[in-house]
Write a protein that holds these residues in place. Structure first.
Motif, PDB file in Angstrom:
ATOM      1  N   UNK A 274       0.820  -1.216  -0.030  1.00 10.87           N
ATOM      2  CA  UNK A 274       0.115   0.070  -0.049  1.00 10.87           C
ATOM      3  C   UNK A 274       0.983   1.199  -0.151  1.00 10.87           C
TER       4      UNK A 274
ATOM      5  N   UNK B 141       1.559   4.004  -3.039  1.00  9.68           N
ATOM      6  CA  UNK B 141       0.951   5.183  -2.869  1.00  9.68           C
ATOM      7  C   UNK B 141       2.239   6.322  -3.267  1.00  9.68           C
TER       8      UNK B 141
ATOM      9  N   UNK C  97       2.748   6.339  -7.129  1.00 11.52           N
ATOM     10  CA  UNK C  97       1.537   7.098  -7.978  1.00 11.52           C
ATOM     11  C   UNK C  97       2.007   8.650  -7.669  1.00 11.52           C
ATOM     12  N   UNK C  98       2.447   9.021  -6.563  1.00 12.75           N
ATOM     13  CA  UNK C  98       3.068  10.469  -6.285  1.00 12.75           C
ATOM     14  C   UNK C  98       4.304  10.826  -7.255  1.00 12.75           C
TER      15      UNK C  98
ATOM     16  N   UNK D 217      -0.746   6.201 -12.201  1.00 13.15           N
ATOM     17  CA  UNK D 217      -1.962   6.227 -11.103  1.00 13.15           C
ATOM     18  C   UNK D 217      -3.103   5.154 -11.719  1.00 13.15           C
TER      19      UNK D 217
ATOM     20  N   UNK E  97      -4.007  -1.374  -5.929  1.00  9.21           N
ATOM     21  CA  UNK E  97      -4.363  -1.355  -4.506  1.00  9.21           C
ATOM     22  C   UNK E  97      -5.670  -1.936  -4.369  1.00  9.21           C
TER      23      UNK E  97
ATOM     24  N   UNK F 107      -3.764  -0.419   6.788  1.00  4.14           N
ATOM     25  CA  UNK F 107      -3.896   0.451   5.383  1.00  4.14           C
ATOM     26  C   UNK F 107      -5.108   1.654   5.550  1.00  4.14           C
ATOM     27  N   UNK F 108      -6.040   1.338   6.215  1.00  3.59           N
ATOM     28  CA  UNK F 108      -7.157   2.408   6.185  1.00  3.59           C
ATOM     29  C   UNK F 108      -6.579   3.888   7.009  1.00  3.59           C
ATOM     30  N   UNK F 109      -5.309   3.717   7.598  1.00  4.08           N
ATOM     31  CA  UNK F 109      -4.824   4.681   8.199  1.00  4.08           C
ATOM     32  C   UNK F 109      -3.555   5.235   7.558  1.00  4.08           C
ATOM     33  N   UNK F 110      -3.025   4.438   6.544  1.00  3.71           N
ATOM     34  CA  UNK F 110      -1.721   5.158   5.738  1.00  3.71           C
ATOM     35  C   UNK F 110      -1.888   6.640   5.327  1.00  3.71           C
ATOM     36  N   UNK F 111      -0.951   7.224   5.160  1.00  3.95           N
ATOM     37  CA  UNK F 111      -1.086   8.430   4.325  1.00  3.95           C
ATOM     38  C   UNK F 111       0.687   8.574   3.870  1.00  3.95           C
ATOM     39  N   UNK F 112       0.796   9.220   2.843  1.00  2.00           N
ATOM     40  CA  UNK F 112       1.938   9.357   2.427  1.00  2.00           C
ATOM     41  C   UNK F 112       2.256  10.792   1.922  1.00  2.00           C
TER      42      UNK F 112
ATOM     43  N   UNK G 105       3.131  13.941  -0.011  1.00  2.00           N
ATOM     44  CA  UNK G 105       3.947  14.499  -1.439  1.00  2.00           C
ATOM     45  C   UNK G 105       5.095  14.908  -1.414  1.00  2.00           C
TER      46      UNK G 105
END
Lengths: 243, 243
Positions: free
Chosen positions: A169, A173, A176-177, A183, A190, A229-234, A236
């Protein structure tokens, strides 16, 4: 003492339903493996085939449920026997849902096959699929053997699937960035990975049910919940600066 | 003629189980509405609350299943009565799954609330949630009333949810490509929208089950299948050039 005709016939019928569940499980296992193979080999045609084969899984569920309801109607079992029949309904429902997830993986494969490959994502998903496929095979054996120790062990094994999912995950992400051209492919990858992770969850649910069927108790220890994964943020900005 | 004591008691018990299913449905409806409200108002605390409340849904399923199995054990119903009891098990399982989807929406809301808002995505998801909530309410009424016409109408209404989902899916893919800073938020919004779309699918499944329960026949006409997001791809070059 000879068992009465009624009893023998009940066990015989229940055995027949359980054999069908094993057969249904075998079909679902193949669906998982073939969906993953279609993804790795970018084989859209194989993906189509997996999609089409899902109707076989649906038919088997209807057949098994019909036999289970007949068995309830004709033998009117109580207590443990009743619980055994009700559990066949739950197992067939789980297998049908797992089949749906495999079908969804196959559907998305037809889009992913048209896009640029994204690193080792497909290979990681195949590893996840192999793990869940092995868990499914063993959980059905444990179900028929009423093997509570194996069921408990399988329940813990789901954490490995979750860990692969978490790592993938984050990786997707980030990819994609780095390059928006990835994307579409990453999005579908995903969702595919999430489907496989859900297969692991359903197998875990089946393992918990076996525990309950055999012991009459809900498994006490909180299962290790690995999917975050519900909480993951990356961020940018981190990606842009290679952090 | 007076009904026998056994029959009256069976109907009474079944009625009690169905009342509990309506109550469980009411809790799940609130979960869907509150999860969507948390998303739109960016209220992470409300999101947490929805997550915690899911255990109530799980407990209700266990309670209902226990009552249904007791009813089978004590009254050993056959034919239509048996089908009615088995259907309560299926309805409770569907409600539990819908509750899980609402919980997952709420979990992701805590991440989305930290990111920049993405256009009208949250508002669209709330529209989808309102549609599914209305469908759920009516499908449970139709279940208790054995109202096949309403069940069939609800089954067709799911297409509206799918169409909102398709449009949102395309919009979010485009937004991600335009500005990678949106990727984390969009990713979670895509998964949230997918969860709501799955709620619609489960309500549709309940509607089909009512049709079967009342008529003994699987609904014949192929349901309009509106969700095409598994196949959607957006071309990054098109986005860059504003196509």
């Amino acid at each position: 003492m000879e068992p009465s005709r009624g009893l023998a016939s009940f066990d015989h019928e229940l055995g027949r339903i359980e054999s069908l569940l094993l057969e249904m499980g075998g079909v679902v296992e193949v669906q998982i493996a073939e969906a993953a193979r279609a993804l790795v080999t970018r084989d859209a045609e194989l993906g189509e085939q997996v999609r089409d084969n899902d109707s076989r899984v649906d038919e088997m569920e209807i057949e098994i449920d019909g036999l289970a309801v007949n068995l309830l109607s004709e033998h009117q079992p109580a207590a443990q026997d009743l619980r055994r029949v009700v559990s066949t309904l739950k197992v067939s429902a789980s297998l049908e849902r797992i089949g749906d997830y495999a079908k969804n993986v196959a559907k998305r494969t037809t889009v992913v096959a048209k896009e640029q490959p994204v690193g080792s994502a497909a290979a990681t998903i195949r590893r996840m699929a192999k793990l869940t496929q092995g868990m499914l095979h063993e959980v059905l054996d444990a179900y028929v053997a009423r093997d509570i120790a194996t069921a408990d062990e399988i329940r813990n094994r789901d954490e490995q699937v979750d860990q692969l999912h978490n790592a993938l995950f984050r990786e997707l992400l980030t990819v994609m960035m780095e390059d928006p051209r990835n994307i579409t492919a990453c999005m579908h990858l995903l969702f595919i990975a999430k489907n496989v992770e859900r297969i692991g969850d359903h197998v875990t649910g089946m393992a918990e049910q076996i525990h309950y069927l055999v012991s009459g108790e809900v498994p006490s220890a909180e299962r290790p919940k690995g999917d975050v994964t519900s909480y993951i943020s990356v961020d940018a900005a981190d990606v842009a600066e290679g952090r």
